[in-house]
Every structure is written in C-alpha cells, then in structure tokens.
Design an enzyme around this catalytic site. Sequence first.
Site, mmCIF file in Angstrom:
data_model
loop_
_atom_site.group_PDB
_atom_site.id
_atom_site.type_symbol
_atom_site.label_atom_id
_atom_site.label_comp_id
_atom_site.label_asym_id
_atom_site.label_seq_id
_atom_site.Cartn_x
_atom_site.Cartn_y
_atom_site.Cartn_z
ATOM 1 N N SER A 34 0.829 -1.206 0.000
ATOM 2 C CA SER A 34 0.000 0.000 0.000
ATOM 3 C C SER A 34 0.862 1.254 0.000
ATOM 4 C CB SER A 34 -0.947 0.039 1.201
ATOM 5 O OG SER A 34 -0.199 0.137 2.397
ATOM 6 N N THR A 92 -2.640 0.550 -6.014
ATOM 7 C CA THR A 92 -2.580 0.054 -4.649
ATOM 8 C C THR A 92 -3.759 0.683 -3.899
ATOM 9 O OG1 THR A 92 -1.122 -0.307 -2.736
ATOM 10 C CG2 THR A 92 -0.958 1.845 -3.837
ATOM 11 N N TYR A 93 -3.642 0.789 -2.605
ATOM 12 C CA TYR A 93 -4.687 1.456 -1.822
ATOM 13 C C TYR A 93 -4.035 2.380 -0.814
ATOM 14 C CZ TYR A 93 -3.570 -2.259 1.505
ATOM 15 O OH TYR A 93 -2.907 -3.114 2.354
#
Length: 119
Positions: free
Chosen positions: A25, A57-58
């Site tokens: 992330s 991604t996050y």
Amino acid sequence: MYRTMLSGKIHTATITRCLVDYEGSLEIDPELLKEANILPYEKILVANRNNGSRLETYAIPGKAGSRDFCLNGPAARLGKVGDVVTIMAFSAVEEERLAVFRPTVIVLDENNEIKNRHN
C-alpha cells in the site's frame, strides 16, 4: 450510464519513506487524504515522475500531520525517498452529473504542504 472520472488527486507529493517488508500500500497523512477527497483504503493509482512507473494500490492512513508518504511492500521497489508522485482516485459518476462534476485536487510543495487547491 456511468463514467469513471478522477475524483481526488494529490499532485507533486514527495516520497518520505519506503518499507519493502510490509504487506503493501501507500501510507499517506490522513489530513492530506481528507483534503484530496480520498478515503482510507480506497484504490489509488500512483504515477512516479522520477522513474515513470505507475502502480495501483490502496491508501492507508499514516500519522496525522506527518506529511509522510511511504511506499510499502512491493510498491517500495517502484520508488525511493525523494521521488515525486501523483496520487489519483477515481469514481463512477452518472452521466447526468458530468456537467457539474469536478475532482478535488491538491498540489503540494517540496515539504508536502498544500500550496494550491482545485475543485
């Protein structure tokens, strides 16, 4: 019909840390997430101005007020401390709302402080 539109953007963020031994992330100061209309754990696209890499991604919230941007896990191999990135989130917008829809954009300086806002 829905269109996928830019909904939030952090422009010219400087990477402050990279941690390969992490699940993955991009860690972002939650104050900046809020200013850019990006939610914690929302999917993001990250474009690295220094090396041309792009990754999905996050966003995970880091420490408020830290102005940190930390690439974690495999993403840490796509950048290094000091790299400048653009972070983008997208949303599905009904076609009827497109005429009035505007993304939230923040532009950062070299210290990851907000120097400009666009809506």
